[in-house]
Design a protein around this motif. Sequence first.
Motif, PDB file in Angstrom:
ATOM      1  N   GLY A   2      56.868  87.782 -13.706  1.00 55.10           N
ATOM      2  CA  GLY A   2      56.807  87.596 -12.250  1.00 55.10           C
ATOM      3  C   GLY A   2      57.889  88.355 -11.486  1.00 55.10           C
ATOM      4  N   LYS A   3      57.626  88.495 -10.215  1.00 51.94           N
ATOM      5  CA  LYS A   3      58.566  89.200  -9.363  1.00 51.94           C
ATOM      6  C   LYS A   3      59.573  88.248  -8.743  1.00 51.94           C
ATOM      7  N   LYS A   4      59.373  86.962  -8.967  1.00 51.99           N
ATOM      8  CA  LYS A   4      60.193  85.948  -8.322  1.00 51.99           C
ATOM      9  C   LYS A   4      61.680  86.153  -8.623  1.00 51.99           C
ATOM     10  N   ILE A   5      62.485  86.049  -7.574  1.00 52.39           N
ATOM     11  CA  ILE A   5      63.931  86.187  -7.754  1.00 52.39           C
ATOM     12  C   ILE A   5      64.485  84.886  -8.315  1.00 52.39           C
ATOM     13  N   VAL A   6      65.152  84.979  -9.461  1.00 57.18           N
ATOM     14  CA  VAL A   6      65.758  83.775 -10.039  1.00 57.18           C
ATOM     15  C   VAL A   6      67.286  83.808  -9.988  1.00 57.18           C
ATOM     16  N   ALA A   7      67.850  85.000  -9.708  1.00 54.69           N
ATOM     17  CA  ALA A   7      69.313  85.098  -9.697  1.00 54.69           C
ATOM     18  C   ALA A   7      69.804  86.100  -8.655  1.00 54.69           C
ATOM     19  N   ASP A   8      70.837  85.693  -7.919  1.00 53.23           N
ATOM     20  CA  ASP A   8      71.518  86.563  -6.951  1.00 53.23           C
ATOM     21  C   ASP A   8      72.870  86.907  -7.577  1.00 53.23           C
ATOM     22  N   LEU A   9      73.044  88.182  -7.891  1.00 53.73           N
ATOM     23  CA  LEU A   9      74.224  88.567  -8.692  1.00 53.73           C
ATOM     24  C   LEU A   9      75.335  89.243  -7.881  1.00 53.73           C
ATOM     25  N   HIS A  10      75.287  89.098  -6.571  1.00 54.92           N
ATOM     26  CA  HIS A  10      76.346  89.756  -5.779  1.00 54.92           C
ATOM     27  C   HIS A  10      76.711  88.867  -4.591  1.00 54.92           C
ATOM     28  N   ILE A  11      77.732  88.043  -4.807  1.00 49.58           N
ATOM     29  CA  ILE A  11      78.134  87.068  -3.786  1.00 49.58           C
ATOM     30  C   ILE A  11      79.654  87.018  -3.654  1.00 49.58           C
ATOM     31  N   GLY A 242      71.555  91.845  -5.922  1.00 51.32           N
ATOM     32  CA  GLY A 242      71.989  90.659  -5.187  1.00 51.32           C
ATOM     33  C   GLY A 242      72.163  90.965  -3.717  1.00 51.32           C
ATOM     34  N   THR A 243      72.537  89.936  -2.977  1.00 47.02           N
ATOM     35  CA  THR A 243      72.605  90.064  -1.516  1.00 47.02           C
ATOM     36  C   THR A 243      73.901  90.679  -1.002  1.00 47.02           C
ATOM     37  N   ASP A 244      74.941  90.746  -1.844  1.00 52.97           N
ATOM     38  CA  ASP A 244      76.267  91.167  -1.363  1.00 52.97           C
ATOM     39  C   ASP A 244      76.671  90.263  -0.195  1.00 52.97           C
ATOM     40  N   TYR A 245      76.399  88.987  -0.399  1.00 53.85           N
ATOM     41  CA  TYR A 245      76.603  87.991   0.665  1.00 53.85           C
ATOM     42  C   TYR A 245      78.091  87.819   0.995  1.00 53.85           C
ATOM     43  N   HIS A 246      78.387  87.883   2.304  1.00 51.23           N
ATOM     44  CA  HIS A 246      79.754  87.655   2.783  1.00 51.23           C
ATOM     45  C   HIS A 246      79.819  86.493   3.785  1.00 51.23           C
ATOM     46  N   GLY A 247      78.673  85.828   3.974  1.00 52.19           N
ATOM     47  CA  GLY A 247      78.653  84.694   4.891  1.00 52.19           C
ATOM     48  C   GLY A 247      78.570  85.060   6.357  1.00 52.19           C
ATOM     49  N   GLU A 253      70.349  85.910   3.365  1.00 52.53           N
ATOM     50  CA  GLU A 253      70.758  84.649   2.753  1.00 52.53           C
ATOM     51  C   GLU A 253      70.781  84.754   1.224  1.00 52.53           C
ATOM     52  N   VAL A 254      71.674  83.984   0.627  1.00 49.46           N
ATOM     53  CA  VAL A 254      71.782  83.945  -0.837  1.00 49.46           C
ATOM     54  C   VAL A 254      70.395  83.704  -1.461  1.00 49.46           C
ATOM     55  N   GLY A 255      70.067  84.530  -2.434  1.00 46.14           N
ATOM     56  CA  GLY A 255      68.803  84.344  -3.158  1.00 46.14           C
ATOM     57  C   GLY A 255      67.645  85.177  -2.634  1.00 46.14           C
ATOM     58  N   THR A 256      67.851  85.875  -1.501  1.00 46.69           N
ATOM     59  CA  THR A 256      66.742  86.669  -0.965  1.00 46.69           C
ATOM     60  C   THR A 256      66.680  88.063  -1.584  1.00 46.69           C
ATOM     61  N   VAL A 257      67.760  88.470  -2.249  1.00 48.34           N
ATOM     62  CA  VAL A 257      67.768  89.723  -3.010  1.00 48.34           C
ATOM     63  C   VAL A 257      68.334  89.370  -4.377  1.00 48.34           C
ATOM     64  N   GLY A 258      67.728  89.915  -5.424  1.00 53.50           N
ATOM     65  CA  GLY A 258      68.241  89.596  -6.753  1.00 53.50           C
ATOM     66  C   GLY A 258      67.291  90.059  -7.836  1.00 53.50           C
ATOM     67  N   ILE A 259      67.452  89.458  -8.996  1.00 50.74           N
ATOM     68  CA  ILE A 259      66.656  89.896 -10.153  1.00 50.74           C
ATOM     69  C   ILE A 259      65.695  88.799 -10.606  1.00 50.74           C
ATOM     70  N   ASN A 260      64.690  89.221 -11.351  1.00 53.99           N
ATOM     71  CA  ASN A 260      63.707  88.257 -11.858  1.00 53.99           C
ATOM     72  C   ASN A 260      64.128  87.725 -13.233  1.00 53.99           C
ATOM     73  N   LYS A 261      63.322  86.840 -13.744  1.00 58.53           N
ATOM     74  CA  LYS A 261      63.628  86.145 -14.997  1.00 58.53           C
ATOM     75  C   LYS A 261      63.844  87.129 -16.169  1.00 58.53           C
ATOM     76  N   ALA A 262      62.942  88.098 -16.302  1.00 61.43           N
ATOM     77  CA  ALA A 262      63.034  89.036 -17.425  1.00 61.43           C
ATOM     78  C   ALA A 262      64.333  89.835 -17.344  1.00 61.43           C
TER      79      ALA A 262
END
Length: 275
Positions: A2-11, A242-247, A253-262
């Motif tokens: 799936g394409k679903k994002i399960v992890a945001d790796l840049h916060i 990841g989102t490179d989230y800085h608040g 928002e956290v989780g809107t960019v990231g990687i899938n399960k695989a």
Amino acid sequence: MGKKIVADLHIHTTFSDGSKTPDEIVRYAKRQHLEAIAISDHDTFGGIDPAKQESNGKITVIPAVELSTKFEGYDLHVLGYFVDYKDSQLVHEVSRFRAARATRAKKIVDNLNDMGVSVDFNRIKHFSAGGAIGRPHIAKALVDTGYVIDESEAFTEYIGYDSPAYVPKYKIHPFEAIKLIKAAGGIPVWAHPGSLGTQDLVQVFVENGLMGIEIYHPNHHFYDRQRFEKLARKYGLLVTGGTDYHGRDTDNEVGTVGINKAQLEQLKAAANKII
Ligand code: AMP
Ligand code: ZN
Ligand code: FE
Ligand code: FE
């Protein structure tokens, strides 16, 4: 898969230049039902233990760090994932970067004083909350003392790249950053390569130990993703994102960019192999 994002790796968190605490980040990520997040502050691991504590085992907190490097005139960032953030050599090196940031902040304060702007270094330090001191903390102090209306004005008037008080940050060589991360069992990844305007450097980085490339990032558009996906395949690189989230209000928002399960599983498998 799936394409679903399960992890945001840049916060980023309040331990570097983010405005949300590790607790706030973890609580939000849990509500989004993410499987994993990486706390990837600049030059500090301070946010990792608080995030782990708040996660309560319900969400995986991947220890990470983002290092600023300079290569042949290019500014580029290297992310390190699954690093042993208690590794004494790594902790020592990263604390050197923080010390250099403090020295640089003092220089900026001196420049501001020369301009007749008096800000107190301790006030800046207070805003950095014991983490990595950066220009956002100086901006906060300038707002706090009433010299500017908001942080954005602080950058345009005083501390932005083209502004009079600006002092560049201490940076290491990317090969050094890669070595450092690997020595601590981590996976070195080229952060947001799209910001550089060249991709010719990938080969030489791979030859020097690069293991991954950040493909998914808010600043990467469709064609960036495509060409970086191609590069990842060509060089057998892991892919991250990841989102490179800085608040900030304008941040994804956290989780809107990231990687899938695989992709997450591939990263985990690579990390296990190193250890
Ligand atoms: P430093 O690492 O200390 O040079 O600070 C860089 C950080 O300052 C960036 O990651 C942003 O969070 C922030 N920053 C840079 N330029 C601006 C700007 N024009 N307005 C607001 N924040 C900025
Ligand atoms: Zn940042
Ligand atoms: Fe970066
Ligand atoms: Fe970042």
